[in-house]
Design an enzyme around this catalytic site. Structure first.
Site, PDB file in Angstrom:
ATOM      1  N   ARG A 103       0.826   4.382  -3.888  1.00 29.05           N
ATOM      2  CA  ARG A 103       2.142   3.977  -3.394  1.00 29.05           C
ATOM      3  C   ARG A 103       2.160   2.468  -3.171  1.00 29.05           C
ATOM      4  NH1 ARG A 103       2.401   5.002   1.310  1.00 29.05           N
ATOM      5  NH2 ARG A 103       0.685   6.376   1.822  1.00 29.05           N
ATOM      6  N   TYR A 252       3.513   6.598 -10.647  1.00 31.02           N
ATOM      7  CA  TYR A 252       2.506   7.278  -9.828  1.00 31.02           C
ATOM      8  C   TYR A 252       3.063   7.956  -8.590  1.00 31.02           C
ATOM      9  CZ  TYR A 252      -2.188   8.340  -8.379  1.00 31.02           C
ATOM     10  OH  TYR A 252      -3.332   9.022  -8.063  1.00 31.02           O
ATOM     11  N   LYS A 261       7.897  11.621  -0.815  1.00 32.91           N
ATOM     12  CA  LYS A 261       8.035  10.681   0.304  1.00 32.91           C
ATOM     13  C   LYS A 261       9.454  10.099   0.381  1.00 32.91           C
ATOM     14  CE  LYS A 261       3.612  11.088   1.148  1.00 32.91           C
ATOM     15  NZ  LYS A 261       3.142  11.844   2.316  1.00 32.91           N
ATOM     16  N   HIS A 281       6.015  13.765   8.690  1.00 29.60           N
ATOM     17  CA  HIS A 281       4.809  13.725   7.858  1.00 29.60           C
ATOM     18  C   HIS A 281       3.771  14.662   8.494  1.00 29.60           C
ATOM     19  CE1 HIS A 281       1.532  10.998   5.857  1.00 29.60           C
ATOM     20  NE2 HIS A 281       1.883  11.983   5.068  1.00 29.60           N
ATOM     21  N   SER A 303      -1.955   9.157   6.223  1.00 31.93           N
ATOM     22  CA  SER A 303      -2.515   9.538   4.928  1.00 31.93           C
ATOM     23  C   SER A 303      -4.046   9.481   4.976  1.00 31.93           C
ATOM     24  CB  SER A 303      -2.024   8.564   3.850  1.00 31.93           C
ATOM     25  OG  SER A 303      -0.632   8.502   3.894  1.00 31.93           O
ATOM     26  N   CYS A 305      -6.311  11.461   6.298  1.00 30.25           N
ATOM     27  CA  CYS A 305      -7.043  11.889   7.505  1.00 30.25           C
ATOM     28  C   CYS A 305      -7.422  13.353   7.393  1.00 30.25           C
ATOM     29  CB  CYS A 305      -6.178  11.717   8.752  1.00 30.25           C
ATOM     30  SG  CYS A 305      -6.081  10.027   9.309  1.00 30.25           S
ATOM     31  N   ASP A 328       1.745  18.565   3.946  1.00 31.11           N
ATOM     32  CA  ASP A 328       2.104  17.137   4.007  1.00 31.11           C
ATOM     33  C   ASP A 328       3.415  16.853   4.738  1.00 31.11           C
ATOM     34  OD1 ASP A 328       1.452  14.452   3.309  1.00 31.11           O
ATOM     35  OD2 ASP A 328       2.953  14.485   1.729  1.00 31.11           O
ATOM     36  N   ARG A 433      -5.768  12.282  -7.654  1.00 27.75           N
ATOM     37  CA  ARG A 433      -5.052  13.413  -7.047  1.00 27.75           C
ATOM     38  C   ARG A 433      -5.112  14.675  -7.882  1.00 27.75           C
ATOM     39  NH1 ARG A 433      -2.076  12.285  -2.123  1.00 27.75           N
ATOM     40  NH2 ARG A 433      -2.350  10.077  -1.795  1.00 27.75           N
TER      41      ARG A 433
HETATM   42  C1  OXD Z   1       0.294  10.159   1.457  1.00 28.89           C
HETATM   43  C2  OXD Z   1       0.378  11.274   0.525  1.00 28.89           C
HETATM   44  O1  OXD Z   1      -0.001   9.037   1.049  1.00 28.89           O
HETATM   45  O2  OXD Z   1       0.580  12.403   0.979  1.00 28.89           O
HETATM   46  O3  OXD Z   1       0.540  10.370   2.642  1.00 28.89           O
HETATM   47  O4  OXD Z   1       0.250  11.074  -0.688  1.00 28.89           O
HETATM   48 MN    MN Z   2       1.179  12.330   3.024  1.00 27.99          MN
END
Ligand code: OXD
Ligand code: MN
Length: 650
Positions: A103, A252, A261, A281, A303, A305, A328, A433
């Site tokens: 991102r 991406y 998002k 989130h 993100s 974690c 998520d 991913r």
């Molecule tokens: C993030 C994702 O970056 O879920 O939080 O991809």
């Molecule tokens: Mn996320």
């Protein structure tokens, strides 16, 4: 306001105008697939306007069928964009241009007339971290510099999709226009996509999502890995009032799968504010105790974690069962009848970080992507298996190799180069991913698609906090919990463009995903927690506390069930297991089941060092004053004053 035609107000649907505009605008653009005239008029208008702006070679209306996906996959394999991973059924590898791997927060903006609808009134000279604002005028200029003709020579795919079960009371519809067929495939996994969504549109509005890789044909620069993109011109802009998303230059993840998002967090938190619900989130999981009682929790972590790992946790304590609803994003609304908070997972797939995922850390995620999945920027073994950091041990065991044999295993890294275990660098990109259908997860909750959602009894915040923060603590009230959420911090992640290991603020785990003024968002939380709503209890956890020589104090993963057990007992009103401290209630020694664990240094794990918290409170106040400023609800400053006082008295 710029003169850009794509920015003209949408106005009321006037069918005679629509028909006129449509026939006029589609005159020169062929339909590659689908029946344009069967689209609802407001969708026709959207498609026609944007087609005229971006000038694709033709229009491809996605029906969402398996046949359509198979056709697209065949073409992408033929072109070398996807490589079948031969060891599995219908699994594919995709390598992106190495400049397009995460991102791009620095190029992500909210576009509103009033600046402070998007961002907080931060003091002079302070750079706000809770989102970036762009004026409508500037956006018009940026848009005109990118989108006219940007799909030249490429098909424009029309993707109707639903976030949440189709037709559900909490669900919302979007239409994404994109010139990337990789995006079509991923959207098919990550959302409910296709004709049936349009059938349910009726009088509802839809979120307008416009995405282009930003490289019209003929292409004048080298395309790397058959992955067209335009890193210099990346822009991800949201117009919340218009429910519109414009994304340019990146193919991406969160930059291009606009349901995720961009829609389900940044735009949805605006819709939620208008309609009285929340877009967060957060993972959603159902936890059943050995007595058979099930509770649902929602948990917000920045993100990387381990949200996906927690959501799919395999309890290390016998008798417990965890089932995943989402990993998520959560859309949550208080129910008018019983006052409880209900949550849905608006997504239909997992877009999880691959490195670190293994049968040891997350066996259920591994089971989810044995077929029908796309792997982006991972490595591949010579036998057509995926590979990334964290799989060494199980690969060795699977093959029965010794260390030497393992080192000789032929691997192609994410850059397409020959690589061996032990070689310099990483085999897979740290933000590589897997994209897998949620329904393939063996522990997907039977109610994961329940249109009304599941009732949430606890909200958990957390982050990677190597120092000072105990394993778990419970807030004293909803307001105190909201303060705790606003002060979430974590070590930086590869999911965005940051490097290094610094601990960064990530309020409510929403820093990269905030869709409007963060102070007003906090006020929205405070408002929703009031009676007659039955606000869930709020907790904070930290699986990542370290000793002074950087060893984790808590084993994490399946053992986190022990902490969830304590949390759920507190939800059930068990009093004598908690001890009041300055920062919240913590478990009394012995109240978290540590049986069968190697020695845990409980005192260190649970300690609340006074000097650390004194500094933390000062830093928190500075942070909130600098970043939320006068937009910070006063109630939360009162909460901070009380915390400061309690810490002083420790
Ligand atoms: C993030 C994702 O970056 O879920 O939080 O991809
Ligand atoms: Mn996320």
């Amino acid at each position: 306001m710029s003169t850009s035609r794509s920015l003209l107000p949408l106005g009321k649907d006037d069918f005679s105008v629509v028909t006129e505009v449509v026939t006029h605008k589609l005159n020169h653009i062929p339909i590659f697939k689908g029946d344009f005239s069967s689209l609802p008029p407001k969708v026709q208008r959207f498609v026609a306007e944007k087609a005229e702006l971006m000038n694709p070679a033709g229009i491809y209306i996605c029906d969402g069928s398996q046949k359509e996906a198979d056709d697209i996959i065949d073409k992408l394999v033929e072109r070398g964009v996807l490589t079948p991973l031969k060891a599995y059924e219908n699994n594919y590898l995709c390598r992106t241009d190495p400049r397009d791997v995460a991102r791009v927060e620095s190029k992500t903006f909210m576009v509103t007339k009033e600046k402070y609808d998007s961002v907080c009134r931060v003091p002079e000279g302070v750079k706000g971290i809770m989102g970036q604002w762009m004026s409508e005028e500037q956006f018009g200029v940026e848009l005109d510099a990118r989108f006219p003709g940007c799909m030249n020579g490429r098909p424009m795919y029309v993707i109707p999709f639903s976030m949440g079960p189709i037709g559900g009371p909490l669900s919302k519809i979007g239409i994404e226009l994109t010139d990337s067929s990789y995006v079509v495939l991923c959207m098919r996994t990550m959302t409910r996509m296709g004709t049936k969504v349009l059938d349910s549109l009726g009088d509802n509005d839809f979120v307008r999502c416009i995405h282009s890789v930003g490289l019209p044909r003929p292409v004048r620069q080298k395309v790397i890995n058959h992955w067209p993109c335009n890193p210099e011109k990346v822009l991800i802009a949201h117009r919340p009032k218009e429910r519109e998303i414009w994304s340019f230059g990146s193919g991406y993840g969160g930059n291009s799968l606009l349901g995720k998002k961009c829609f389900a967090l940044r735009i949805a938190c605006n819709i939620g504010r208008d309609e009285g619900w929340m877009a967060e989130h957060m993972l959603i999981m159902g936890i059943t105790n050995p007595e058979g009682k099930e509770r649902f929790v929602a948990a917000a972590f920045p993100s990387a974690c381990g949200k996906t790992n927690l959501a799919m946790l395999e309890p290390s304590v016998p008798g417990w069962k965890v089932r995943v609803v989402g990993d998520d994003i959560a859309w949550m609304k208080f129910n008018k009848n019983d006052g409880r908070l209900y949550a849905i997972n608006p997504e239909a797939g997992f877009f999880g970080v691959a490195p670190g995922t293994s049968h040891k850390t997350n066996p259920m995620a591994m089971e989810s992507f044995q077929k029908n999945s796309i792997f982006t920027n991972v490595a591949e073994t010579a036998d057509g298996e995926y590979f990334w950091e964290g799989l060494e041990k199980e690969l060795k065991e699977k093959r029965g190799y010794n260390d030497e044999e393992l080192k000789h295993l032929e691997i192609t890294n994410w850059l397409g180069e020959r690589w061996h275990i032990g070689d310099a660098g990483k085999s897979a990109h740290p933000n590589s991913r897997f994209t897998a259908p949620a329904g393939q997860c063996p522990i997907i909750h039977p109610k994961w698609e329940a249109p009304e959602g599941v009732p949430i009894d606890a909200i958990i915040f957390g982050g990677r906090r190597p120092e000072g923060v105990p394993l778990v603590y419970e807030s004293f009230s909803w307001e105190h919990g909201v303060l705790i959420g606003s002060l979430v911090k974590s070590e930086a992640t590869a999911a965005a463009e940051y490097t290094g290991k610094q601990v960064m603020h990530d309020p409510m785990a929403m820093r990269p995903f905030m869709g409007y003024n963060f102070g007003r968002y906090l006020q929205h939380w405070l408002d929703l927690g009031k009676a007659p709503h039955k606000a869930p209890k709020i907790f904070h956890v930290n699986w990542f506390r370290e000793t002074s020589d950087h060893k984790f104090l808590w084993p994490g993963f399946g053992d986190n069930i022990r902490v969830l057990d304590w949390i759920l007992k507190r939800v059930d009103g068990v009093e004598d297991i908690a001890e009041k401290t300055a920062i919240g209630f913590i478990p009394k020694r012995g109240s978290v089941d540590l049986s069968e664990l190697p020695r845990i240094n409980w005192n260190e794990l649970m300690s609340i060092p006074k000097h650390y918290w004194e500094e933390d409170v000062v830093e928190s106040r500075q942070f909130l004053q600098a970043q939320v400023g006068p937009d910070m609800p006063k109630v939360l400053y009162d909460q901070l004053d009380q915390l400061e006082k309690r810490v002083k008295e420790m």
